[in-house]
Design a protein around this motif. Structure first.
Motif, short mmCIF file in Angstrom:
data_model
loop_
_atom_site.label_atom_id
_atom_site.label_comp_id
_atom_site.label_asym_id
_atom_site.label_seq_id
_atom_site.Cartn_x
_atom_site.Cartn_y
_atom_site.Cartn_z
N ILE A 1 7.12 5.51 1.71
CA ILE A 1 6.16 6.38 1.04
C ILE A 1 6.90 7.39 0.17
O ILE A 1 7.92 7.93 0.56
CB ILE A 1 5.31 7.16 2.08
CG1 ILE A 1 4.55 6.19 2.98
CG2 ILE A 1 4.35 8.13 1.38
CD1 ILE A 1 3.87 6.87 4.15
N ASN B 1 5.97 10.95 -1.86
CA ASN B 1 5.02 12.02 -2.13
C ASN B 1 5.62 12.93 -3.18
O ASN B 1 6.76 13.35 -3.05
CB ASN B 1 4.73 12.85 -0.87
CG ASN B 1 3.81 12.15 0.09
OD1 ASN B 1 2.99 11.33 -0.31
ND2 ASN B 1 3.94 12.45 1.36
N LYS C 1 -0.83 16.74 -5.94
CA LYS C 1 -0.14 15.86 -4.99
C LYS C 1 -0.39 14.42 -5.42
O LYS C 1 -1.47 14.07 -5.88
CB LYS C 1 -0.66 16.07 -3.58
CG LYS C 1 -0.01 15.14 -2.57
CD LYS C 1 -0.63 15.25 -1.19
CE LYS C 1 0.03 14.23 -0.29
NZ LYS C 1 -0.74 13.98 0.90
N GLU D 1 0.76 10.31 -4.02
CA GLU D 1 1.42 9.50 -3.00
C GLU D 1 1.34 8.04 -3.38
O GLU D 1 0.32 7.57 -3.88
CB GLU D 1 0.74 9.71 -1.64
CG GLU D 1 1.36 8.86 -0.54
CD GLU D 1 0.74 9.11 0.81
OE1 GLU D 1 1.02 10.17 1.40
OE2 GLU D 1 -0.04 8.24 1.26
N LYS E 1 2.69 4.11 -1.74
CA LYS E 1 3.35 3.34 -0.68
C LYS E 1 3.99 2.11 -1.29
O LYS E 1 3.41 1.48 -2.18
CB LYS E 1 2.34 2.94 0.40
CG LYS E 1 1.76 4.15 1.11
CD LYS E 1 0.76 3.76 2.16
CE LYS E 1 0.23 5.04 2.82
NZ LYS E 1 -0.76 4.75 3.83
#
Length: 93
Positions: free
Chosen positions: A4, A6, A34, A36, A38
Motif C-alpha cells: 500500500i 498512502n 489523502k 491510497e 494498493k
C-alpha cells in the motif's frame, strides 16, 4: 498481502498535481488531502517512491508505504534508496 502507498498533503490540489504528473493525466482529485493505492506486485512501489523523492522539494506531500499488515513506513530522502533496495531483495521476482 498487497503493498500500500498512502500520500498525504495539507495543501489542496497538491496530490492532484503530483499524481497527474506521475500518471501523465489529470486525475481531478483537487480537494483530496489523502490518496491510497494498493499494489499486487510490491516492486511497483519503487517507481512511485523514486518519483516522490526526485520531486520531494517541489511538492508538500508525505508518503507512507506498507509491506506488512498494519505496519507503515514513512518515506524520506534519507531512507528511500534503502527501501527501494529492500524491495528488490525481499521480492526478487
Amino acid at each position: 498481502m498487497q503493498a500500500i502507498v498512502n500520500l498525504y498533503s495539507n495543501k489542496k490540489g497538491e496530490l492532484n498535481n503530483f499524481l497527474s504528473r506521475f500518471y501523465n493525466t489529470n486525475l481531478e482529485i483537487y480537494n483530496n488531502l489523502k490518496w491510497e493505492k494498493k499494489y499486487a506486485n510490491p516492486l511497483e512501489l519503487a517507481e512511485i517512491i523514486g518519483t516522490f523523492i526526485d520531486n520531494f522539494d517541489d511538492y508538500n506531500i508525505s508518503m507512507w508505504i506498507s509491506l506488512d499488515k498494519d505496519v507503515f513506513i514513512s518515506i524520506s530522502k534519507d531512507n528511500a534508496d534503502d527501501i527501494i533496495r529492500y524491495l528488490y531483495e525481499r521480492y526478487p521476482y
